[in-house]
Design an enzyme around this catalytic site. Structure first.
Site, mmCIF file in Angstrom:
data_model
loop_
_atom_site.group_PDB
_atom_site.id
_atom_site.type_symbol
_atom_site.label_atom_id
_atom_site.label_comp_id
_atom_site.label_asym_id
_atom_site.label_seq_id
_atom_site.Cartn_x
_atom_site.Cartn_y
_atom_site.Cartn_z
ATOM 1 N N LEU A 17 -14.732 -0.449 2.732
ATOM 2 C CA LEU A 17 -15.895 -0.494 3.945
ATOM 3 C C LEU A 17 -16.008 -1.949 4.320
ATOM 4 O O LEU A 17 -16.713 -2.155 5.407
ATOM 5 C CB LEU A 17 -17.116 -0.228 3.141
ATOM 6 C CG LEU A 17 -17.321 1.155 2.761
ATOM 7 C CD1 LEU A 17 -18.597 1.613 2.044
ATOM 8 C CD2 LEU A 17 -17.137 2.085 3.901
ATOM 9 N N LYS A 19 -16.115 -5.313 2.278
ATOM 10 C CA LYS A 19 -16.795 -6.058 1.632
ATOM 11 C C LYS A 19 -16.245 -7.401 1.814
ATOM 12 O O LYS A 19 -16.770 -8.445 1.837
ATOM 13 C CB LYS A 19 -16.344 -5.944 -0.173
ATOM 14 C CG LYS A 19 -17.365 -4.870 -0.434
ATOM 15 C CD LYS A 19 -17.484 -5.014 -2.087
ATOM 16 C CE LYS A 19 -16.040 -4.726 -2.756
ATOM 17 N NZ LYS A 19 -15.692 -3.329 -2.977
ATOM 18 N N ILE A 151 -14.682 3.358 -13.553
ATOM 19 C CA ILE A 151 -14.887 3.107 -15.005
ATOM 20 C C ILE A 151 -14.413 1.511 -14.945
ATOM 21 O O ILE A 151 -15.016 0.747 -15.713
ATOM 22 C CB ILE A 151 -13.663 3.973 -15.582
ATOM 23 C CG1 ILE A 151 -14.304 5.320 -15.892
ATOM 24 C CG2 ILE A 151 -13.511 3.284 -17.198
ATOM 25 C CD1 ILE A 151 -13.311 6.255 -16.584
ATOM 26 N N GLN A 194 -28.083 6.703 -1.088
ATOM 27 C CA GLN A 194 -29.153 6.692 -2.128
ATOM 28 C C GLN A 194 -28.220 7.082 -3.746
ATOM 29 O O GLN A 194 -28.700 6.549 -4.549
ATOM 30 C CB GLN A 194 -29.988 8.288 -1.824
ATOM 31 C CG GLN A 194 -30.791 8.102 -0.856
ATOM 32 C CD GLN A 194 -31.567 9.256 -0.619
ATOM 33 O OE1 GLN A 194 -31.997 10.033 -1.566
ATOM 34 N NE2 GLN A 194 -31.682 9.718 0.502
ATOM 35 N N LYS A 225 -36.268 5.065 5.541
ATOM 36 C CA LYS A 225 -36.138 5.937 4.526
ATOM 37 C C LYS A 225 -34.985 5.473 3.465
ATOM 38 O O LYS A 225 -35.462 5.713 2.472
ATOM 39 C CB LYS A 225 -35.292 7.135 5.256
ATOM 40 C CG LYS A 225 -34.958 8.617 4.167
ATOM 41 C CD LYS A 225 -34.609 9.599 5.222
ATOM 42 C CE LYS A 225 -34.194 10.548 4.218
ATOM 43 N NZ LYS A 225 -33.460 11.754 4.902
ATOM 44 N N CYS A 383 10.180 -16.926 5.679
ATOM 45 C CA CYS A 383 10.410 -16.721 4.588
ATOM 46 C C CYS A 383 11.818 -15.856 4.603
ATOM 47 O O CYS A 383 12.992 -16.371 5.155
ATOM 48 C CB CYS A 383 9.546 -16.408 3.655
ATOM 49 S SG CYS A 383 9.797 -16.833 1.860
ATOM 50 N N MET A 386 13.599 -16.075 7.876
ATOM 51 C CA MET A 386 14.581 -17.182 7.946
ATOM 52 C C MET A 386 15.556 -17.159 7.213
ATOM 53 O O MET A 386 16.880 -17.351 7.827
ATOM 54 C CB MET A 386 13.756 -18.441 7.416
ATOM 55 C CG MET A 386 14.656 -19.838 7.296
ATOM 56 S SD MET A 386 15.115 -20.175 5.826
ATOM 57 C CE MET A 386 15.544 -21.746 6.006
ATOM 58 N N ARG A 464 12.156 -17.272 -4.093
ATOM 59 C CA ARG A 464 13.112 -17.657 -5.436
ATOM 60 C C ARG A 464 14.252 -18.372 -4.910
ATOM 61 O O ARG A 464 15.010 -19.179 -5.305
ATOM 62 C CB ARG A 464 13.376 -16.781 -6.359
ATOM 63 C CG ARG A 464 12.294 -15.987 -7.116
ATOM 64 C CD ARG A 464 12.785 -15.119 -8.046
ATOM 65 N NE ARG A 464 11.732 -14.135 -8.563
ATOM 66 C CZ ARG A 464 10.764 -14.741 -9.335
ATOM 67 N NH1 ARG A 464 10.807 -15.523 -10.004
ATOM 68 N NH2 ARG A 464 9.789 -13.684 -9.504
ATOM 69 N N HIS A 509 5.498 -19.972 4.209
ATOM 70 C CA HIS A 509 4.674 -19.027 5.199
ATOM 71 C C HIS A 509 3.388 -19.606 6.156
ATOM 72 O O HIS A 509 2.278 -19.843 5.511
ATOM 73 C CB HIS A 509 3.971 -18.033 4.018
ATOM 74 C CG HIS A 509 4.916 -17.039 3.157
ATOM 75 N ND1 HIS A 509 5.029 -15.943 3.601
ATOM 76 C CD2 HIS A 509 5.608 -17.627 2.307
ATOM 77 C CE1 HIS A 509 5.880 -15.525 2.707
ATOM 78 N NE2 HIS A 509 6.354 -16.145 1.998
ATOM 79 N N GLU A 511 1.485 -18.427 8.092
ATOM 80 C CA GLU A 511 0.272 -17.300 8.208
ATOM 81 C C GLU A 511 -0.728 -17.854 7.297
ATOM 82 O O GLU A 511 -1.657 -17.308 7.707
ATOM 83 C CB GLU A 511 0.922 -15.863 8.129
ATOM 84 C CG GLU A 511 1.308 -15.324 6.850
ATOM 85 C CD GLU A 511 2.789 -15.727 6.531
ATOM 86 O OE1 GLU A 511 3.540 -16.694 7.023
ATOM 87 O OE2 GLU A 511 3.529 -15.015 5.587
HETATM 88 N N1 GLN Z 1 12.949 -12.697 -1.366
HETATM 89 C C1 GLN Z 1 13.269 -13.902 -0.714
HETATM 90 C C2 GLN Z 1 13.292 -15.045 -1.921
HETATM 91 O O1 GLN Z 1 12.633 -14.729 -2.972
HETATM 92 C C3 GLN Z 1 12.028 -14.241 0.381
HETATM 93 C C4 GLN Z 1 10.820 -14.051 -0.120
HETATM 94 C C5 GLN Z 1 9.825 -14.133 1.000
HETATM 95 O O2 GLN Z 1 9.917 -13.445 2.153
HETATM 96 N N2 GLN Z 1 8.307 -14.206 0.441
HETATM 97 O O3 GLN Z 1 13.600 -16.129 -1.743
#
Ligand code: GLN
Length: 534
Positions: A17, A19, A151, A194, A225, A383, A386, A464, A509, A511
């Site tokens: 919804l 939140k 739960i 309600q 109401k 990531c 790239m 990684r 990243h 973003e």
């Molecule tokens: N799988 C890649 C890594 O671990 C890229 C990870 C990602 O795109 N966040 O390096």
């Protein structure tokens, strides 16, 4: 204010919804009145954090500056408030139990029977109060994930009940419910609301303010109401109507007087009005574009838009900054090949290849990048995106046959992307990637330095694998240039092809850092490049 005030946001009737958006919008309004506000989220699942979850489960995993892998709602908090969140802003049932069990093993409970009440609920309460400890926030808004009646969320609701009792007027409960429209009857129905308030009352919590998600306006009779049946004042029945963009919600909540109602209920006298000038300007730019571009977002989780939430929102911010309507076309990486790339991607003004893990869809990503590179289509790789750009260049420009990342192909003859040294002995998957913010130094005369307008940046990571420095010279000689370096470890964080109109791959990243007040420079420059092409 000396004493922090606590606002709890719970949800009933159905999930999804909004939140997170309501919490963010209320926080924005309070911030716009000059208060210091933070938002935290409690998630009732048993995973210690969402880092190990598949994006199909709860959407994108959002990463904070201090390296917490968190729920995507934290992204909304940052985007609305333009202020970073931390490890303390997202807590799961798993984390709570882990702490309590560790304490038990340590002998901290001195022979007591360890129980949900009071040990689990005390741990929840401690975490709920953590952000208020040194008085840095006037308001701490706490969103409880899930739906009342589950739960799983019982201990959290119990903790809210106790805190409300302890804090009196300094704690407030907002309950978000659904008021569905029955087309056959031509009516809005209050019964689910309600029932959901009754479910909350059975747990000992009386909501102070009801926020009713609806497709049609709530008339005053209906508000009265709901008020009558749910023991709230009719001014505390707030309408949350569907709207075309989440960024309208703070304005809608202001019209409904949500912030004023919250302050009144908490006995805070405040004659000010929220100052939303910047926000209004952003909305004006967003709603009055003069250009239009289409960006292809290539990824393997495209069925669920939430998987790429921060990327999509970054395009909204960057679009507004460029007065450009950005249409994002989700393209499934498993459906792209060298053969159909032209047909699939011809109409794109820009191509973004998304982050991700594992082999599925990887060849499609590489084909999309080849197409972008060869056809001068603006490209941004994030990531894994790239890393795929590096693999594509190795295979098709350097002629490194079967070049790959060792994530997908352990024994590739050309491991152009390889596991970081620090990752080689890692066994547990949870919380062990390279996570959070790292500094990066940009090269002069690069596209990225021009975009950022500076040479020292800090961006967030979650991976990684890394660019393999063994091949660095080969890439440079053939025209793919590292333009961003983490100097302390000499890691390549950014690659560019200067001969291309816009070809940028980033190991981090961007973003996660884009907000309404501060659109991300890379998204802004990428959308601009797409616009210039269009
Ligand atoms: N799988 C890649 C890594 O671990 C890229 C990870 C990602 O795109 N966040 O390096």
């Amino acid at each position: 204010m000396i004493q922090s005030k606590f606002i709890f946001v719970l949800g009933g009737v159905a999930s999804s919804l909004g939140k997170g958006i309501i919490s963010s919008s209320l926080a924005k309004l309070l911030q716009a009145r000059g208060y210091k506000v933070t938002i935290q989220k409690f998630d009732p699942y048993i995973n210690v954090d969402p880092g190990t979850l598949n994006p199909y489960e709860h959407g994108e995993c959002y990463v904070t500056r201090d390296g917490a892998e968190t729920d995507l709602d934290l992204g909304h908090y940052e985007r609305f408030l333009n202020q970073p969140t931390t490890q303390a802003n997202n807590v799961t049932t798993g984390r709570i139990y882990q702490t309590v069990i560790e304490k038990e093993r340590h002998g901290d409970y001195l022979g007591e029977t360890v129980q949900i009440i009071p040990h689990i609920t005390d741990e929840i309460k401690n975490r709920m109060k953590l952000l208020a400890v040194d008085g840095q926030f006037d308001f701490v808004i706490t969103e409880i994930g899930g739906t009342v009646g589950d739960i799983e969320s019982l201990p959290f609701v119990e903790a809210v009940r106790q805190l409300k009792w302890e804090m009196g007027v300094n704690a407030l409960v907002l309950h978000l419910t659904l008021v569905p429209y029955l087309a056959a009857a031509g009516e809005l129905k209050t019964k689910p609301t309600q029932h959901s308030v009754k479910a909350l009352l059975e747990l000992g919590v009386q909501p102070d303010i009801l926020i009713c998600r609806t497709e049609h306006h709530l008339h005053s009779g209906l508000r009265n109401k709901i008020a009558l049946f749910c023991n709230v004042e009719s001014t505390s029945v707030i309408e949350s109507i569907d709207t075309e963009t989440i960024y309208n919600v703070p304005l809608l909540m202001r019209e409904e007087g949500l912030d004023g109602e919250v302050l009144r209920k908490m006995n805070i006298k405040d004659g000010k009005k929220p100052n939303l000038t910047e926000w209004d300007n952003f909305l004006k730019r967003l709603k009055n574009p003069v250009h239009e571009v289409t960006i292809g977002l290539v990824g393997k989780y495209v069925e669920l838009k939430d998987s790429y939430k921060s990327i999509l929102e970054s395009f909204v911010h960057a679009g507004a900054a460029n007065l450009t309507k950005v249409n994002v076309k989700m393209i499934h990486s498993e459906k792209i090949s060298d053969e159909n790339a032209d047909e699939t991607l011809r109409k794109m003004d820009g191509i973004l290849v998304a982050p991700g893990f594992g082999n599925r869809g990887i060849e499609g990503k590489i084909s999309a990048i080849k197409y972008a590179r060869e056809n001068n289509i603006p490209f941004l790789g994030v990531c894994l995106g790239m890393q795929c750009a590096v693999i594509e260049f190795a295979r098709n420009v350097l002629n490194f046959d079967d070049a790959h990342s060792t994530e997908m192909h352990k024994r590739t003859p050309f491991p152009v992307i390889d596991l970081m040294e620090s990752q080689k002995n890692v066994e547990d998957l949870g919380g062990t990637m390279r996570l959070g913010a790292y500094p990066c130094t940009l090269t002069e005369n690069s596209k990225v330095a021009a975009a950022y307008g500076k040479f020292h940046i800090e961006e967030r990571h979650r991976h990684r694998y890394e660019f393999n420095n063994k091949f660095r010279e080969d890439f440079i000689n053939a025209g793919m240039i590292p333009t961003g370096i983490y100097e302390e470890k000499d890691l390549v964080e950014i690659v560019e092809i200067p001969s291309h109109p816009y070809f940028v791959g980033v190991q981090f990243h961007p973003e996660y850092k884009s907000t309404v007040a501060s659109p991300h420079p890379l998204f802004v420059s990428f959308v601009k490049a797409a616009r210039d092409k269009a």
